[in-house]
Design a protein around this motif. Sequence first.
Motif, PDB file in Angstrom:
ATOM      1  N   TYR A   1      52.125  63.090  45.976  1.00  0.00           N
ATOM      2  CA  TYR A   1      51.485  62.585  44.762  1.00  0.00           C
ATOM      3  C   TYR A   1      51.846  61.123  44.533  1.00  0.00           C
ATOM      4  N   LEU A   2      53.107  60.793  44.693  1.00  0.00           N
ATOM      5  CA  LEU A   2      53.560  59.420  44.469  1.00  0.00           C
ATOM      6  C   LEU A   2      52.993  58.463  45.514  1.00  0.00           C
ATOM      7  N   LEU A   3      52.898  58.915  46.760  1.00  0.00           N
ATOM      8  CA  LEU A   3      52.336  58.060  47.807  1.00  0.00           C
ATOM      9  C   LEU A   3      50.842  57.822  47.582  1.00  0.00           C
ATOM     10  N   TYR A   4      50.151  58.872  47.149  1.00  0.00           N
ATOM     11  CA  TYR A   4      48.719  58.713  46.867  1.00  0.00           C
ATOM     12  C   TYR A   4      48.521  57.735  45.709  1.00  0.00           C
ATOM     13  N   SER A   5      49.339  57.881  44.671  1.00  0.00           N
ATOM     14  CA  SER A   5      49.253  56.976  43.521  1.00  0.00           C
ATOM     15  C   SER A   5      49.551  55.540  43.931  1.00  0.00           C
ATOM     16  N   ALA A   6      50.571  55.373  44.769  1.00  0.00           N
ATOM     17  CA  ALA A   6      50.955  54.028  45.213  1.00  0.00           C
ATOM     18  C   ALA A   6      49.826  53.362  45.983  1.00  0.00           C
ATOM     19  N   SER A   7      49.097  54.140  46.760  1.00  0.00           N
ATOM     20  CA  SER A   7      47.993  53.563  47.534  1.00  0.00           C
ATOM     21  C   SER A   7      46.880  53.059  46.619  1.00  0.00           C
ATOM     22  N   LEU A   8      46.735  53.685  45.449  1.00  0.00           N
ATOM     23  CA  LEU A   8      45.711  53.261  44.499  1.00  0.00           C
ATOM     24  C   LEU A   8      46.126  52.014  43.715  1.00  0.00           C
ATOM     25  N   VAL A   9      47.438  51.779  43.620  1.00  0.00           N
ATOM     26  CA  VAL A   9      47.931  50.639  42.846  1.00  0.00           C
ATOM     27  C   VAL A   9      47.461  49.324  43.444  1.00  0.00           C
ATOM     28  N   LEU A  10      47.621  49.192  44.747  1.00  0.00           N
ATOM     29  CA  LEU A  10      47.261  47.930  45.398  1.00  0.00           C
ATOM     30  C   LEU A  10      45.779  47.612  45.224  1.00  0.00           C
ATOM     31  N   ALA A  11      44.951  48.631  45.373  1.00  0.00           N
ATOM     32  CA  ALA A  11      43.515  48.420  45.196  1.00  0.00           C
ATOM     33  C   ALA A  11      43.197  48.041  43.753  1.00  0.00           C
ATOM     34  N   ALA A  12      43.846  48.721  42.808  1.00  0.00           N
ATOM     35  CA  ALA A  12      43.604  48.436  41.391  1.00  0.00           C
ATOM     36  C   ALA A  12      44.097  47.048  41.013  1.00  0.00           C
ATOM     37  N   VAL A  13      45.269  46.673  41.532  1.00  0.00           N
ATOM     38  CA  VAL A  13      45.821  45.345  41.240  1.00  0.00           C
ATOM     39  C   VAL A  13      44.877  44.261  41.737  1.00  0.00           C
ATOM     40  N   MET A  14      44.405  44.426  42.968  1.00  0.00           N
ATOM     41  CA  MET A  14      43.494  43.430  43.522  1.00  0.00           C
ATOM     42  C   MET A  14      42.191  43.369  42.718  1.00  0.00           C
ATOM     43  N   GLY A  15      41.707  44.544  42.276  1.00  0.00           N
ATOM     44  CA  GLY A  15      40.466  44.583  41.511  1.00  0.00           C
ATOM     45  C   GLY A  15      40.602  43.895  40.162  1.00  0.00           C
ATOM     46  N   VAL A  16      41.675  44.214  39.431  1.00  0.00           N
ATOM     47  CA  VAL A  16      41.888  43.596  38.122  1.00  0.00           C
ATOM     48  C   VAL A  16      42.225  42.120  38.278  1.00  0.00           C
ATOM     49  N   ALA A  17      43.029  41.803  39.290  1.00  0.00           N
ATOM     50  CA  ALA A  17      43.387  40.403  39.533  1.00  0.00           C
ATOM     51  C   ALA A  17      42.135  39.582  39.827  1.00  0.00           C
ATOM     52  N   MET A  18      41.233  40.164  40.602  1.00  0.00           N
ATOM     53  CA  MET A  18      39.985  39.462  40.907  1.00  0.00           C
ATOM     54  C   MET A  18      39.153  39.262  39.641  1.00  0.00           C
ATOM     55  N   ASP A  19      39.249  40.203  38.706  1.00  0.00           N
ATOM     56  CA  ASP A  19      38.482  40.121  37.473  1.00  0.00           C
ATOM     57  C   ASP A  19      39.130  39.184  36.448  1.00  0.00           C
ATOM     58  N   LYS A  20      40.473  39.056  36.507  1.00  0.00           N
ATOM     59  CA  LYS A  20      41.199  38.283  35.495  1.00  0.00           C
ATOM     60  C   LYS A  20      41.714  36.935  35.988  1.00  0.00           C
ATOM     61  N   ILE A  21      41.770  36.741  37.299  1.00  0.00           N
ATOM     62  CA  ILE A  21      42.381  35.510  37.807  1.00  0.00           C
ATOM     63  C   ILE A  21      41.619  34.269  37.378  1.00  0.00           C
ATOM     64  N   ASP A  22      40.305  34.384  37.204  1.00  0.00           N
ATOM     65  CA  ASP A  22      39.535  33.218  36.762  1.00  0.00           C
ATOM     66  C   ASP A  22      39.934  32.802  35.347  1.00  0.00           C
ATOM     67  N   ILE A  23      40.190  33.788  34.475  1.00  0.00           N
ATOM     68  CA  ILE A  23      40.627  33.485  33.111  1.00  0.00           C
ATOM     69  C   ILE A  23      41.994  32.809  33.115  1.00  0.00           C
ATOM     70  N   ILE A  24      42.912  33.381  33.912  1.00  0.00           N
ATOM     71  CA  ILE A  24      44.271  32.832  33.976  1.00  0.00           C
ATOM     72  C   ILE A  24      44.258  31.422  34.554  1.00  0.00           C
ATOM     73  N   MET A  25      43.500  31.216  35.626  1.00  0.00           N
ATOM     74  CA  MET A  25      43.429  29.892  36.243  1.00  0.00           C
ATOM     75  C   MET A  25      42.705  28.901  35.338  1.00  0.00           C
ATOM     76  N   LEU A  26      41.687  29.367  34.638  1.00  0.00           N
ATOM     77  CA  LEU A  26      40.955  28.507  33.708  1.00  0.00           C
ATOM     78  C   LEU A  26      41.877  28.044  32.582  1.00  0.00           C
ATOM     79  N   GLY A  27      42.731  28.968  32.102  1.00  0.00           N
ATOM     80  CA  GLY A  27      43.666  28.619  31.042  1.00  0.00           C
ATOM     81  C   GLY A  27      44.712  27.624  31.491  1.00  0.00           C
ATOM     82  N   ASN A  28      45.151  27.728  32.735  1.00  0.00           N
ATOM     83  CA  ASN A  28      46.169  26.822  33.267  1.00  0.00           C
ATOM     84  C   ASN A  28      45.596  25.480  33.707  1.00  0.00           C
TER      85      ASN A  28
END
Length: 409
Positions: free
Chosen positions: A204-231
Amino acid sequence: MKRIFEKNRVNSGDFRSKLIESFFGKASFVIFTMVFSLVCTRLYGAELFGQYTYAFSIVTLLMIFAKAGFDNSLVYYIPKTKQKFISLSFVLNASISLVLVIVSLFFITDDFVRIMLPLIWLVSMEQIFFGIYRASGNIKKYFFINGFVSVLVRIILIIFLYYIFGKSFIGIVIGVYVSFILSNVLYFVQNKTYFKKIEFDKKYLLYSASLVLAAVMGVAMDKIDIIMLGNMTNMKNVGIYQIAIQVANLLFMILVVFDTVFGPQISKLYHSKKIEELRILYIKSTRVLGLIALVFIVILTLTSTMVLQLFGQEFVEAKTALLLRSIGQFVNVAVGSVWLMLAMTGKPRFHIYANLFAFTLNISMNYILIPLYGVNGAAFATMTSMIVVNILGYIMVCNIFKLKVYKFF
């Protein structure tokens, strides 16, 4: 044969019922969130709203590590193991959140962001509860709290506190905190019977961990423009850009609504070895999603100026950014639930690779385009990376499940 037909008709009716519940629930959330943004921009202005958006974007990014993939893991595992891993998920979520908040305080100097950091736990916990509601089929109960009660309380509070503290971020912070605390308390009250003894399980923990990286990249791709725009520019640009994102995301809402119901359905069909039914459901639903997305983007193109003027005249400059982000969302919706298809059938690693590539592309393009074109540069970078990652996902789903959604591709 008659019995099978009746069973399929019942399942289809239940699916449509859950889809309708999800639609109205998510629509309520989106409408009230837009009202929240409208109130914030009118009372507090674009700059302070941009400051809030910047801080909440950082919280959202860190929140992905805190929820640790447990939200989607529960959707995948509850049909097989019932409530076995629910308590474990929440205990680990609280522990990871605490560590993230403490570590972040050493590196983040922005006062607004530091004040918002404890939201990492509250927001991530809400997402894990969402996983329980999705898996158990109680979507209506979740959206009543999330899409109505919580956001309504937030709106009322920021209006009330504006007349106490004036044009200060304190009003926004208190309103947001109270709404998330209230929603999580209500979620717990409704689901307290699911909490049993804590059981560790390596799979269960390994399956969850595999989803974290994909989710992080997805949210980062969605939010990085805001963060970079602010900086790289200023908070006013962040506030203006956030409104463009929110309006464009009305189109994305269609896919989110469908995924809310489709995720558990994928898991059930896959574990029941009903692959052909799964293929047919994906093809039909994606065609409908594509048609709806096309109609939406045409209407939005014709009314974009009028919509942006609702938030104030200064937001009209986000028109080009709005159209660019809308094109990206059009492709996202038109290819359907590609990454959910892969994640819920035990193949989440493909999403990790695709998101990593798209994230790298997004950062590189933002770094080059923001200094030259500001909010429009950020919108173009995110649109491009969004199209790339979803086309890659569509190709993978078509190859793995041997299907073709549209006539020519």
